[in-house]
Design a protein around this motif. Structure first.
Motif, PDB file in Angstrom:
ATOM      1  N   TRP A 190      -4.428   5.192  -3.937  1.00 39.37           N
ATOM      2  CA  TRP A 190      -3.092   5.749  -3.759  1.00 39.37           C
ATOM      3  C   TRP A 190      -2.783   5.972  -2.287  1.00 39.37           C
ATOM      4  N   SER A 191      -1.540   5.748  -1.938  1.00 37.64           N
ATOM      5  CA  SER A 191      -1.112   5.902  -0.558  1.00 37.64           C
ATOM      6  C   SER A 191      -0.997   7.373  -0.191  1.00 37.64           C
ATOM      7  N   LYS A 192      -1.425   7.696   1.013  1.00 34.63           N
ATOM      8  CA  LYS A 192      -1.292   9.065   1.518  1.00 34.63           C
ATOM      9  C   LYS A 192      -0.049   9.207   2.386  1.00 34.63           C
ATOM     10  N   ARG A 193       0.639   8.078   2.587  1.00 27.79           N
ATOM     11  CA  ARG A 193       1.865   8.108   3.385  1.00 27.79           C
ATOM     12  C   ARG A 193       3.071   8.043   2.458  1.00 27.79           C
ATOM     13  N   SER A 194       4.114   8.719   2.823  1.00 27.92           N
ATOM     14  CA  SER A 194       5.329   8.733   2.012  1.00 27.92           C
ATOM     15  C   SER A 194       6.320   7.709   2.534  1.00 27.92           C
ATOM     16  N   LYS A 250       4.024   9.980  -6.821  1.00 32.00           N
ATOM     17  CA  LYS A 250       5.292  10.518  -7.319  1.00 32.00           C
ATOM     18  C   LYS A 250       6.328   9.428  -7.590  1.00 32.00           C
ATOM     19  N   ARG A 251       6.050   8.196  -7.125  1.00 30.99           N
ATOM     20  CA  ARG A 251       7.000   7.105  -7.328  1.00 30.99           C
ATOM     21  C   ARG A 251       6.640   6.240  -8.541  1.00 30.99           C
ATOM     22  N   SER A 275       0.831  -1.203   0.000  1.00 26.23           N
ATOM     23  CA  SER A 275       0.000   0.000   0.000  1.00 26.23           C
ATOM     24  C   SER A 275       0.865   1.253   0.000  1.00 26.23           C
ATOM     25  N   ARG A 276       1.999   1.208   0.677  1.00 28.70           N
ATOM     26  CA  ARG A 276       2.854   2.398   0.764  1.00 28.70           C
ATOM     27  C   ARG A 276       3.603   2.697  -0.527  1.00 28.70           C
ATOM     28  N   GLU A 335       2.513   5.291  -4.233  1.00 32.31           N
ATOM     29  CA  GLU A 335       2.587   6.735  -4.013  1.00 32.31           C
ATOM     30  C   GLU A 335       2.750   7.391  -5.384  1.00 32.31           C
TER      31      GLU A 335
END
Length: 331
Positions: free
Chosen positions: A129-133, A101-102, A95-96, A99
């Motif tokens: 999309w993950s909200k954690r970076s 931008k990745r 899930s992470r 993101e």
């Protein structure tokens, strides 16, 4: 960490396959424990990798070269950590990495800009999309000094590996071009390394150079498979080649031949749509303009011997090295 996906299919079936693909990606977070058979297969793969003299030597050298940085670990992980994985840890990881931008989506072939925008919308809209970076581990540099290690495996081969700090893919494109040329010069039957280790001294049946890079500096590795008792002599020849590259670089004859081979590879990529798409996606991922692939051959052809040697020589002027010997297990 990057996620890369490629599809080659007939245009009429593309959207259907795209929907199946969406379903596959969405369902990752819902996989129950009994279906996570990947862990078992990966453990089997790691056991196999750890018993392969060349792969095991590369992994051990990276452990020495990078010190305590996560890059010391194999990209496939290690047996101890994989055994500790839980379903929640696997789901959290997948899930992470989703993101925005990745992620780089690559579409290519017989399609219009309208098609591509539609397919991209299908994927973007379907994914959560993950909200954690996910933070990338900071890299403060390679531990200084020469590191050495040796170990035995129940195999007949003896392997010698010498690893040096490398470069970052997020740096200058000219460095990547120069090492693509150097890779051509240091590998193959016509290379000085091959002639020195195998033809002139009959010490190895496989010898060459490998380099790897990412957002942080990677590694430059010289390796040779030899016979028990010849490892010290082989290591001296590898050190001699590293010293030659540090002090002189390639000769004109070596450079011209290697540059021609690199140009040929840059041209040949246009014959394989999947290879071209993969390279363009990787360029975009590392911050380069994918459209510059079109002029890559001309850039390589325009590099001079002086430019090339000025780029590569500093990488071999280092006391930071990792040296690993893999020996046959005593019976």
């Amino acid at each position: 960490m990057s996620s890369k996906y490629y599809m080659i299919t007939e245009i009429d079936h593309y959207l259907k396959n795209l929907q199946l693909w969406n379903n596959m990606l969405i369902s990752i977070s819902d996989v129950p424990m009994e279906k996570l058979q990947v862990e078992i297969r990966l453990l089997n793969y790691l056991y196999e990798r750890n018993s392969n003299p060349v792969k095991a030597a590369f992994d051990r050298a990276a452990t020495l070269l990078y010190g305590n940085h996560p890059y010391r670990n194999s990209a496939q992980g290690n047996i101890e950590d994989i055994k500790k994985l839980t379903p929640d840890m696997v789901r959290d990881f997948y899930s992470r990495i989703l993101e925005p931008k990745r992620i780089v989506w690559g579409f290519g072939g017989f399609c219009s800009e309208k098609d591509v925008l539609l397919w991209n919308q299908c994927l973007d809209g379907a994914l959560t999309w993950s909200k954690r970076s996910m933070k990338t581990a900071e890299f403060s540099g390679f531990p200084e000094g020469e590191k050495t290690d040796s170990f035995e495996l129940p195999r007949e081969q003896t392997v010698v590996v010498k690893m040096l700090p490398g470069f970052s893919c997020a740096g200058n494109q000219e460095i990547i071009d120069a090492f693509d040329i150097l890779g051509q010069a240091e590998n193959g039957l016509a290379s000085t390394l091959f002639k020195s280790v195998r033809e002139d001294n009959a010490l190895s049946y496989s010898v060459g150079m490998h380099y790897a890079a990412g957002f942080h500096p990677g590694s430059i590795t010289f390796y040779a498979m030899t016979a028990l008792g010849a490892e010290k002599q082989v290591l001296k020849l590898l050190d001699k080649e590293i010293l030659r590259l540090k002090e002189k670089g390639l000769s004109k004859e070596e450079f011209v031949a290697a540059r021609s081979s690199a140009c040929f590879d840059a041209e040949r990529i246009f014959d394989t749509p999947d290879g071209l798409l993969r390279t363009a996606a990787m360029d975009a991922f590392y911050g380069y303009d994918p459209e510059k692939l079109i002029s890559r051959k001309e850039k390589l052809a325009g590099m001079t011997l002086k430019q090339f040697n000025d780029i590569i020589k500093p990488f071999f002027n280092t006391d930071c090295t990792a040296e690993v010997l893999v020996l046959p297990q005593k019976k």
